[in-house]
Write a protein that holds these residues in place. Structure first.
Motif, PDB file in Angstrom:
ATOM      1  N   TYR A   1       0.863  -1.172   0.000  1.00  0.00           N
ATOM      2  CA  TYR A   1       0.000   0.000   0.000  1.00  0.00           C
ATOM      3  C   TYR A   1       0.898   1.220   0.000  1.00  0.00           C
ATOM      4  O   TYR A   1       1.982   1.202   0.580  1.00  0.00           O
ATOM      5  N   THR A   2       0.467   2.271  -0.628  1.00  0.00           N
ATOM      6  CA  THR A   2       1.281   3.474  -0.705  1.00  0.00           C
ATOM      7  C   THR A   2       0.694   4.578   0.162  1.00  0.00           C
ATOM      8  O   THR A   2      -0.479   4.544   0.537  1.00  0.00           O
TER       9      THR A   2
ATOM     10  N   ARG B   1       0.511   7.016  -5.638  1.00  0.00           N
ATOM     11  CA  ARG B   1       0.949   5.623  -5.499  1.00  0.00           C
ATOM     12  C   ARG B   1       2.459   5.487  -5.699  1.00  0.00           C
ATOM     13  O   ARG B   1       2.942   4.603  -6.410  1.00  0.00           O
TER      14      ARG B   1
END
Length: 524
Positions: A393-394, A399
């Motif tokens: 996950y960013t 992202r």
């Protein structure tokens, strides 16, 4: 993690300044009380956060909506709810009572209404497990989301784990409802999810058994996507998810603990999930090559692996988010039961999240966890390098991620580390989860969010802030507010929620497993 429906979903200067002085966090001792100054802040947060939970809830059914608009208008309630949301409302009701916001009678009547509705809700009768989506105004199982979108009804292991947590807590906290809550919970068989043949890969040359893992859940009817027809209890086939929950440091471990405590899942399952994958090129799709050593517990070989982060070595979550790591210890004292494992990893995980937000990404704020997306909808946020999953996950809207090298594997030479990050998305519930392990930093972070953004409303902190654009998601989510209220309830009422849940069978059967294990986690 829950699959969400396809819909858009006065702090002091001293506290704010403290965010700039990041020190290695030290967990608060069990039963510690906040100082008088911070207690007043926590009490304000608690009163407002409880207001959002109460506003989400239908008075006739006692079921909370999944979310509500920032103005807390009843007309802005979502038309769907889940087992996790219901569990969160039950424990929030007890926390509101224990902190003096509502009377014992009000708490009892609120919980009584909820439990009466749950007792009549449609479920998968052989397992006692509830489906994922219901109408909060009626308790009926939903086949279509409000506004459209067919539902393939699914019985999630983790969502039922959180409902069972709320029921267990209620039966112990409200004696008048003991039998009603227990009657529902005692029918919930977490062994339905346990696959004894699926587990951690063995140490080379070992003939030790695997510990087994649990499935993500099952459908009663064949779904449109991937599924596996089987039944671990020998009943009529259900259609299991193709994946298991293989990562140890994620929120589904609450279902594992409850299943072990109830005798529905064997104790060796505690060691059947992954701290990290073993350090071979078979797993080079994961974040980076781990280091560690093999240990054997309960006859199961476990690779005690860790991943690097800025000179630390820690047991990662799946995606790198805060609630994967720290939702479970709202109710289970992992860092005290597992002093040589969770007791080292939990505060270090918080420190890593702080370092990412303050130093690596330079947002000036921290706390990354799945939340409403300020641009609309719902999204997973986290710290990429703190997750096992390669993409992870960013922490920002853009992202921004990093494919680290995986030493010795020619297909994973890696890419350069990011030199800049974009519009970071910080969710306040992450700071509340960190409150036990880094209280000063958590309060300072919240104070800055409140001071510098339009981030606080009538129900407490809104769900998420994109800190560079200043965009705020002005929603309240039952899951996220439920975590906030639980953290505050523990802080203000002497860990009462933990005490209700963890005593008895959980302590007898799960605590010895935690005491046995030693992580190879290290701070720099």
């Amino acid at each position: 993690m829950k699959i969400r429906p396809p819909v858009a979903l006065a702090a002091t200067a001293a506290l704010a300044a403290a965010a700039l002085a990041i020190q290695p966090p030290t967990p608060a001792a069990a039963g510690d009380r906040p100082s008088s100054g911070s207690r007043a802040v926590l009490e304000e947060y608690m009163a407002d956060s409880w207001r959002s939970m109460a506003a989400m809830t239908d008075e006739s059914t006692g079921l909370p909506a999944d979310n509500i608009g920032g103005d807390l208008a009843a007309s802005s309630r979502s038309g769907y709810t889940s087992p996790t949301n219901i569990g969160a409302y039950l424990w929030s009701t007890v926390a509101a009572r224990d902190t003096g916001l509502i009377s014992r009678r009000e708490a009892r009547e609120r919980a009584r209404t909820t439990i009466a509705t749950v007792a009549g809700m449609e479920k998968h009768e052989p397992s006692g497990m509830f489906y994922n989506w219901y109408d909060p105004a009626t308790g009926d199982k939903l086949d279509v989301f409000p506004g459209g979108g067919a539902i393939e009804q699914f019985a999630s292991s983790v969502d039922n784990g959180w409902l069972a947590t709320g029921l267990l807590l209620t039966e112990r906290a409200i004696p008048a409802l003991k039998h009603q809550a227990r009657a529902i919970r005692s029918q919930m068989d977490f062994g339905y999810y346990y696959n004894p043949a699926e587990g951690v890969r063995k140490e080379p040359g070992s003939d030790a058994p695997v510990g087994g893992q649990i499935r993500g859940g099952f459908w009663v009817d064949p779904p449109s996507g991937c599924s596996v027809a089987d039944n671990y209890r020998g009943d009529e086939d259900v259609y299991y998810t193709c994946h298991h929950y293989g990562s140890f440091n994620t929120e589904p471990r609450i279902a594992s603990y409850l299943g072990i405590a109830a005798g529905q899942i064997p104790a060796k399952h505690y060691f059947g999930t992954l701290r990290t994958f073993p350090p071979t090129c078979d797993w080079s799709w994961t974040e980076t090559k781990p280091t560690g050593e093999w240990h054997t517990y309960e006859g199961v070989d476990v690779f005690e692996g860790t991943l690097p982060y800025r000179g630390h070595r820690l047991v990662p979550t799946w995606g790198g988010s805060m609630f994967e790591a720290l939702m479970v210890p709202l109710f289970v004292p992992e860092e005290t039961w597992g002093a040589r494992s969770w007791g080292v990893n939990h505060p270090l995980y918080v420190q890593a999240q702080i370092e990412h937000g303050m130093d690596e990404a330079g947002y000036g704020y921290w706390g990354f966890s799945p939340s409403n997306d300020p641009a609309g909808g719902y999204r997973e946020y986290g710290v990429d390098q703190l997750g096992i999953d390669g993409p992870g996950y960013t922490s920002d809207q853009e992202r921004t991620s990093w494919e680290q090298a995986y030493e010795g594997c020619p297909d994973r030479a890696g890419t350069p580390a990011p030199t800049a990050y974009g519009d970071g998305v910080v969710t306040p519930h992450a700071s509340f989860l960190a409150l036990r392990y880094a209280p000063d930093q958590a309060l300072a972070n919240l104070a800055k969010l409140r001071e510098n953004f339009d981030a606080y409303g009538p129900g407490g902190f809104y769900d998420a802030v994109a800190v560079r654009s200043g965009t705020v998601s002005k929603k309240y989510l039952a899951l996220d507010q439920g975590m906030v209220v639980a953290a505050l309830g523990n802080a203000l009422a002497g860990d009462s929620l933990r005490t209700y849940v963890s005593r008895g069978a959980l302590s007898d059967k799960v605590r010895p497993l935690m005491e046995e294990e030693v992580f190879t986690t290290q701070a720099r």
